[in-house]
Design a protein around this motif. Structure first.
Motif, mmCIF file in Angstrom:
data_model
loop_
_atom_site.group_PDB
_atom_site.id
_atom_site.type_symbol
_atom_site.label_atom_id
_atom_site.label_comp_id
_atom_site.label_asym_id
_atom_site.label_seq_id
_atom_site.Cartn_x
_atom_site.Cartn_y
_atom_site.Cartn_z
ATOM 1 N N THR A 2 -12.164 -13.414 -1.823
ATOM 2 C CA THR A 2 -12.692 -12.053 -1.737
ATOM 3 C C THR A 2 -13.599 -11.929 -0.516
ATOM 4 O OG1 THR A 2 -14.717 -12.425 -3.029
ATOM 5 C CG2 THR A 2 -12.673 -11.977 -4.261
ATOM 6 N N THR A 24 -14.562 -6.202 -0.819
ATOM 7 C CA THR A 24 -13.591 -6.138 -1.905
ATOM 8 C C THR A 24 -14.029 -5.192 -3.014
ATOM 9 O OG1 THR A 24 -12.847 -8.404 -1.451
ATOM 10 C CG2 THR A 24 -12.351 -7.498 -3.631
ATOM 11 N N PHE A 56 -10.187 -6.532 -10.790
ATOM 12 C CA PHE A 56 -9.748 -7.275 -9.609
ATOM 13 C C PHE A 56 -9.339 -8.694 -9.988
ATOM 14 C CE2 PHE A 56 -10.449 -10.302 -6.217
ATOM 15 C CZ PHE A 56 -9.652 -9.765 -5.221
#
Length: 229
Positions: free
Chosen positions: A107, A111, A145
């Motif tokens: 990430t 992000t 995510f």
């Protein structure tokens, strides 16, 4: 597998139904989004668990296209005398066996902001102050995510990135993910196959070794071909 946007088999990713019902309007179908509470369970002083189910159904035929079950924990809201509910099923990876596949995602500091493009305006995912007050140390990335990147990795490593090869996917959010964390998903094939779908278990950890997704399990048609997607 490489399917472009205008290909007749182009499809949304399997977990897309979590945020938006997939409605193929070109077929002229009518869909209903059906919600129900499965149970409300009293866990005592720690809190209350609310288990819900959301289904996307063809209004005329009753065919179920997707079904999402989720459990929410209401911290400190227990002790009201309700049922304790069923015991949680633990999908642990096999002991002493190396992962059959591994998927790594790095990430960045940006992000967390990507989810604002999907209409998520929770300040917890954009500015450090709320996360600092809540004990997270600053901004955290939306839980979906880690959820979706793990699903993407499993499908890419073992399922040829074909959405039709993933039937079920589940996991528990164990710890928050901070911008800049490296996420490693370790994946195990369990060997039991039903109707062509094999049980796969997984664990996702950050670069400090802390588990961020636990109890990972999915049903997958194994292709043995790693996709470039």
């Amino acid at each position: 597998m490489d399917i472009q946007e205008l290909h007749p088999n182009f499809s949304v990713f399997p977990t897309y139904s979590l945020i938006l019902p997939p409605s193929p309007t070109s077929e002229g179908r009518k869909f209903e989004l059906r919600n129900k509470v499965i149970g409300v369970y009293d866990k005592g002083k720690p809190g209350t668990v609310v288990e819900t189910e959301q289904s996307i159904v063809d209004k005329e035929s009753g065919e179920v296209f997707t079904k999402v079950r989720s459990s929410g924990f209401l911290v400190g809201q227990g002790g009201w005398g309700g049922p304790k509910g069923p015991s949680t099923v633990n999908y642990a990876p096999p002991e002493g066996k190396a992962p059959d596949a591994t998927h790594v995602v790095q990430t960045t500091q940006e992000t967390a902001h990507l989810y604002r493009l999907n209409g998520d305006y929770n300040p917890l995912h954009a500015t450090p102050e709320p996360g600092q007050k809540m004990g997270f140390g600053g901004t955290i990335i939306h839980g979906l995510f880690s959820w979706n990147s793990a699903a993407h990795g499993i499908l890419r490593e073992l399922g040829g990135s074909n959405p039709a090869n993933m039937k079920e996917f589940e996991a528990r959010f164990a710890s928050p993910v901070r911008p800049g964390d490296k996420l490693t998903t370790e994946i195990w094939r369990m060997g039991n196959v039903v109707d062509g779908y094999e049980e796969v278990r997984f664990v996702t950890k950050n670069d400090k070794g802390r588990v961020v997704l636990s109890n990972g399990r999915c049903l997958l048609k194994i292709t043995g071909v790693k996709s470039k997607l």
